[in-house]
Design a protein around this motif. Structure first.
Motif, PDB file in Angstrom:
ATOM      1  N   MET A 133       0.872  -1.110  -0.020  1.00  0.00           N
ATOM      2  CA  MET A 133      -0.059   0.032   0.139  1.00  0.00           C
ATOM      3  C   MET A 133       0.889   1.240  -0.048  1.00  0.00           C
ATOM      4  O   MET A 133       0.647   2.127  -0.682  1.00  0.00           O
ATOM      5  N   THR A 134       2.113   0.957   0.648  1.00  0.00           N
ATOM      6  CA  THR A 134       2.692   2.534   1.056  1.00  0.00           C
ATOM      7  C   THR A 134       3.558   2.704  -0.470  1.00  0.00           C
ATOM      8  O   THR A 134       3.712   3.864  -0.809  1.00  0.00           O
ATOM      9  N   ARG A 135       3.971   1.530  -0.863  1.00  0.00           N
ATOM     10  CA  ARG A 135       4.790   1.509  -2.144  1.00  0.00           C
ATOM     11  C   ARG A 135       3.971   2.273  -3.485  1.00  0.00           C
ATOM     12  O   ARG A 135       4.361   2.919  -4.304  1.00  0.00           O
ATOM     13  N   LEU A 136       2.538   1.744  -3.476  1.00  0.00           N
ATOM     14  CA  LEU A 136       1.604   2.259  -4.456  1.00  0.00           C
ATOM     15  C   LEU A 136       1.060   3.428  -4.101  1.00  0.00           C
ATOM     16  O   LEU A 136       0.344   3.979  -5.080  1.00  0.00           O
ATOM     17  N   ARG A 137       1.507   4.260  -3.074  1.00  0.00           N
ATOM     18  CA  ARG A 137       0.719   5.539  -2.963  1.00  0.00           C
ATOM     19  C   ARG A 137       0.932   6.439  -3.714  1.00  0.00           C
ATOM     20  O   ARG A 137      -0.172   7.252  -4.292  1.00  0.00           O
ATOM     21  N   PRO A 138       2.156   6.568  -4.290  1.00  0.00           N
ATOM     22  CA  PRO A 138       2.682   7.690  -5.162  1.00  0.00           C
ATOM     23  C   PRO A 138       1.710   7.384  -6.381  1.00  0.00           C
ATOM     24  O   PRO A 138       1.448   8.332  -7.289  1.00  0.00           O
ATOM     25  N   LEU A 139       1.475   6.428  -7.091  1.00  0.00           N
ATOM     26  CA  LEU A 139       0.785   5.928  -8.179  1.00  0.00           C
ATOM     27  C   LEU A 139      -0.838   6.141  -7.876  1.00  0.00           C
ATOM     28  O   LEU A 139      -1.114   7.073  -8.996  1.00  0.00           O
ATOM     29  N   ALA A 140      -1.329   6.202  -6.986  1.00  0.00           N
ATOM     30  CA  ALA A 140      -2.579   6.604  -6.677  1.00  0.00           C
ATOM     31  C   ALA A 140      -2.632   8.029  -6.558  1.00  0.00           C
ATOM     32  O   ALA A 140      -3.581   8.760  -7.067  1.00  0.00           O
ATOM     33  N   GLN A 141      -1.598   8.765  -5.970  1.00  0.00           N
ATOM     34  CA  GLN A 141      -1.585  10.176  -5.956  1.00  0.00           C
ATOM     35  C   GLN A 141      -1.705  10.700  -7.636  1.00  0.00           C
ATOM     36  O   GLN A 141      -2.349  11.688  -7.936  1.00  0.00           O
ATOM     37  N   ARG A 142      -0.969   9.939  -8.281  1.00  0.00           N
ATOM     38  CA  ARG A 142      -0.796  10.450  -9.713  1.00  0.00           C
ATOM     39  C   ARG A 142      -2.009  10.490 -10.549  1.00  0.00           C
ATOM     40  O   ARG A 142      -2.238  10.812 -11.480  1.00  0.00           O
ATOM     41  N   ILE A 143      -2.748   9.255 -10.276  1.00  0.00           N
ATOM     42  CA  ILE A 143      -4.019   8.815 -10.864  1.00  0.00           C
ATOM     43  C   ILE A 143      -4.910  10.029 -10.617  1.00  0.00           C
ATOM     44  O   ILE A 143      -5.729  10.574 -11.114  1.00  0.00           O
ATOM     45  N   ARG A 144      -4.748  10.226  -9.109  1.00  0.00           N
ATOM     46  CA  ARG A 144      -5.935  11.268  -8.832  1.00  0.00           C
ATOM     47  C   ARG A 144      -5.708  12.710  -9.367  1.00  0.00           C
ATOM     48  O   ARG A 144      -6.624  13.532  -9.914  1.00  0.00           O
TER      49      ARG A 144
END
Length: 433
Positions: A133-144
């Motif tokens: 979850m922590t590792r993928l957080r930047p990807l989630a932010q970029r999608i947002r």
């Protein structure tokens, strides 16, 4: 916590994309019917539980996005791509998937009022779900940010990993703790019961479905590649020789019919890997090699595409899956034909998630394989396959006048020219120029 809620209708068409982004680009599927019975989701837990029913499978290593429309939060188009292995690709991925889902939704009737995002990836090695979850957080932010640039907010973003889920949108530790929340056991929730009642099926995991179509490995793969080399030496000159091509084609069709009858007479005891092992044992290496090479002739493949319904469909699907698994080593590109046929039979039978996976794998095997391109596009656009089925029935009637289909199946196929299955796909989907 945020109380985003969305309801979906059983008629929503899921869009499943191949996990290898280099071979295919994502596209959004159509929206559901506003008059169908609705299942209402009111929390991140219910959204996480609903994901397999939205896609028809359990996604693995996947980024999934779902468009939400209207005040009631009706689910519309959805999109799935594999999570890029390197963070350097995340920025481009985020822009592309956001643009694809929003533009696709606009084409089908309206810009989304919001988007729900799922990042699904199991832990690797000694990694924990929380670490994923922590590792993928930047990807989630970029999608947002990419969705926000198109004036469409991300209503909820969830990470599903190791049997737990986390919300990237909820800061409240009381409902979304740092250690995450456990996912409901498969099939045990009220939502699962409602979805099953509504006719929504989950056909296993993405990894399992891909595994049934992936090449064999080990000693059996080495034996199969040797058989392909041996049969190619004898068969390829016949295919290239205009005098003997029709004879070779008739032999391929006859062999396919023989193997389908063999499978019909020897049904597997159960589905899944055991059934695949059973089917693999029914095919000799030389038989499989001859049929794999024969299906590289597009006229022969087009005739094989006619076996998509009634008593022919089940043994044909088993045969195409088994042949796809036999396309090993240097013959990996040859898998495009049996994979496309497996996808076509699955789509024709109503199994869209499996069809999309098979089409995507066909395009990974051969990115220029036109038949797979056309069928993949039509399936993702939510086009009814009945139009293509009728085109193929018509072609079969034209080719087999006043003769029983069983007897005519071994007749040399002849030249079909522009009346082959590729043209029929264009006719059925309205894409013919």
């Amino acid at each position: 916590m945020t109380n985003n809620h969305a309801s979906r209708t059983p008629s929503d068409r899921p869009s499943d994309r191949p996990s290898d982004r280099s071979s295919d680009q994502p596209s959004a599927a159509g929206t559901g019917s506003a008059t169908a019975p609705q299942i209402t989701l009111r929390s991140p837990a219910e959204l996480a539980d609903a994901l397999p029913y939205m896609l028809g499978l359990h996604p693995t290593d996947s980024l999934v996005m779902v468009a939400v429309h209207g005040e009631g939060g009706r689910f519309g188009g959805r999109l799935r791509v594999g999570i890029p292995t390197g963070p350097a690709e995340w920025e481009d991925t985020a822009r592309q998937v956001a643009d694809t889902l929003v533009r696709g939704s606009e084409r089908r009737g309206g810009k989304p009022d919001g988007i729900v995002v799922f990042l699904c990836q199991d832990p690797r090695g000694d990694e924990s779900g929380q670490r994923v979850m922590t590792r993928l957080r930047p990807l989630a932010q970029r999608i947002r940010l990419a969705c926000g640039a198109l004036d469409v907010p991300v209503l909820e973003a969830l990470c599903l990993s190791g049997g737990r889920y986390w919300s990237y949108s909820c800061p409240d530790e009381r409902c979304c703790p740092a250690e995450g929340r456990p996912l409901a056991a498969v099939g045990t929730s009220v939502l699962a019961a409602a979805a099953t009642f509504a006719g929504l099926q989950v056909r296993g995991s993405l990894k399992e479905i891909e595994g049934r179509l992936a090449p064999l490995r080990g000693a059996v793969a080495e034996e199969m590649e040797t058989a392909l080399d041996r049969v190619a030496t004898a068969l390829v000159p016949k295919i290239l020789d205009g005098v003997t091509r029709e004879e070779a084609g008739a032999q391929t069709i006859a062999l396919a019919r023989t193997l389908m009858r063999r499978m019909t007479l020897a049904p597997p005891v159960e589905g899944g890997p055991c059934a695949d092992e059973w089917d693999d044992a029914l095919l000799g290496h030389d038989e499989a090699a001859a049929l794999i090479l024969g299906l590289q002739d597009r006229e022969i493949r087009d005739i094989a595409a006619e076996w998509m319904e009634h008593e022919e469909a089940a043994p044909a699907l088993r045969l195409w899956r088994a042949l796809a698994r036999r396309c090993v080593g240097a013959y990996g590109e040859h898998a495009a034909a049996p994979l496309t046929l497996a996808g076509w039979v699955s789509w024709s039978a109503g199994d869209e998630p499996t069809a999309r996976i098979a089409f995507g794998m066909a395009l990974r095997a051969d990115a220029e394989y036109r038949f797979a391109q056309l069928l993949h596009h039509a399936c993702n656009e939510g086009i009814d396959p009945e139009g293509l089925r009728e085109c193929l029935r018509e072609e079969r009637r034209r080719r087999e006048p006043r003769r029983g289909r069983k007897a005519a199946a071994t007749r040399p196929p002849g030249r079909r020219g522009r009346t082959g299955a590729r043209r029929e796909v264009r006719r059925a989907t309205g894409s013919e120029q």
